[in-house]
Design a protein around this motif. Structure first.
Motif, PDB file in Angstrom:
ATOM      1  N   ALA A   1      25.152  49.371  40.036  1.00 36.45           N
ATOM      2  CA  ALA A   1      25.739  48.431  40.992  1.00 36.45           C
ATOM      3  C   ALA A   1      26.822  49.115  41.818  1.00 36.45           C
ATOM      4  O   ALA A   1      26.908  48.912  43.041  1.00 36.45           O
ATOM      5  N   ALA A   2      27.648  49.934  41.173  1.00 38.27           N
ATOM      6  CA  ALA A   2      28.692  50.659  41.900  1.00 38.27           C
ATOM      7  C   ALA A   2      28.070  51.602  42.916  1.00 38.27           C
ATOM      8  O   ALA A   2      28.536  51.707  44.060  1.00 38.27           O
ATOM      9  N   ALA A   3      27.003  52.293  42.530  1.00 39.03           N
ATOM     10  CA  ALA A   3      26.333  53.217  43.444  1.00 39.03           C
ATOM     11  C   ALA A   3      25.734  52.482  44.640  1.00 39.03           C
ATOM     12  O   ALA A   3      25.679  53.027  45.746  1.00 39.03           O
TER      13      ALA A   3
ATOM     14  N   VAL B   1      34.646  52.596  34.008  1.00 37.60           N
ATOM     15  CA  VAL B   1      33.867  51.454  34.487  1.00 37.60           C
ATOM     16  C   VAL B   1      34.805  50.452  35.158  1.00 37.60           C
ATOM     17  O   VAL B   1      34.540  49.967  36.257  1.00 37.60           O
ATOM     18  N   ASP B   2      35.930  50.162  34.497  1.00 39.93           N
ATOM     19  CA  ASP B   2      36.906  49.232  35.066  1.00 39.93           C
ATOM     20  C   ASP B   2      37.427  49.718  36.414  1.00 39.93           C
ATOM     21  O   ASP B   2      37.652  48.927  37.332  1.00 39.93           O
TER      22      ASP B   2
ATOM     23  N   LEU C   1      31.787  44.392  42.036  1.00 37.35           N
ATOM     24  CA  LEU C   1      31.571  44.452  40.603  1.00 37.35           C
ATOM     25  C   LEU C   1      32.726  43.787  39.874  1.00 37.35           C
ATOM     26  O   LEU C   1      33.895  44.114  40.123  1.00 37.35           O
ATOM     27  N   ILE C   2      32.393  42.852  38.996  1.00 37.65           N
ATOM     28  CA  ILE C   2      33.367  42.228  38.100  1.00 37.65           C
ATOM     29  C   ILE C   2      32.984  42.642  36.693  1.00 37.65           C
ATOM     30  O   ILE C   2      31.843  42.449  36.271  1.00 37.65           O
ATOM     31  N   ILE C   3      33.936  43.209  35.964  1.00 40.78           N
ATOM     32  CA  ILE C   3      33.702  43.625  34.582  1.00 40.78           C
ATOM     33  C   ILE C   3      34.366  42.607  33.667  1.00 40.78           C
ATOM     34  O   ILE C   3      35.472  42.141  33.934  1.00 40.78           O
TER      35      ILE C   3
END
Length: 155
Positions: free
Chosen positions: A105-107, A127-128, A112-114
């Motif tokens: 998703a980041a790529a 990741v955060d 993005l919600i973690i």
């Protein structure tokens, strides 16, 4: 002002608790224009879909690979269509798939919600760092979505 567009929110990660239902219910109570999607959350179906559809594999590596590739059809398609991706890291199991989804998703440049508890903060620091928000509860995720969709704190 509430968006008139339906937001597509992909809910990735841990499958052993009702966090997805909690977020969906909180968003429905706020009458948010959101549609949710997720990976296959039936653990056995996810593990065995490849061999169930394409035939048995005596080697566990190939058994798992067939399943992973079939699951990727769903996962990649839904991640690419998502407006927002929420990734939950649970307490009990290592969610390697969730970490992969977060990276994918980041790529793709997806917001993005973690979601994880404080005990995972150090392990998930990279990741955060890729996320636009890090929440500790499903209710916080619903509030984040409400704010993003409506632009109001009372969402």
């Amino acid at each position: 002002m509430t968006s008139t567009t339906t937001w597509n929110v992909y809910l990735s990660g841990e499958i052993h608790t009702d966090w997805r239902e909690t977020i969906a219910a909180a968003c429905a109570a706020r009458k948010l224009p959101v549609a949710f999607s997720a990976p296959v959350t039936d653990h056995e179906a996810s593990d065995d879909c490849g061999v169930a559809i394409l035939g048995a594999e005596p080697n566990k590596f190939w058994h798992d690979r067939k399943g992973a590739q079939l699951n990727a059809i769903r996962t990649r398609t839904l991640l690419e269509k998502a407006d927002v991706v929420v990734v939950r890291f649970g307490e009990k199991y290592r969610q390697w798939n969730a970490a992969f989804d977060a990276g994918y998703a980041a790529a793709l440049g997806k917001p993005l919600i973690i979601l994880h508890g404080p005990d995972h903060a150090h392990a998930l620091k990279e990741v955060d760092a890729a996320a636009l928000a890090v929440a500790e509860t499903p209710e916080q995720v619903a509030a984040l979505l409400a704010y993003a969709v409506t632009g109001r704190l009372d969402g």
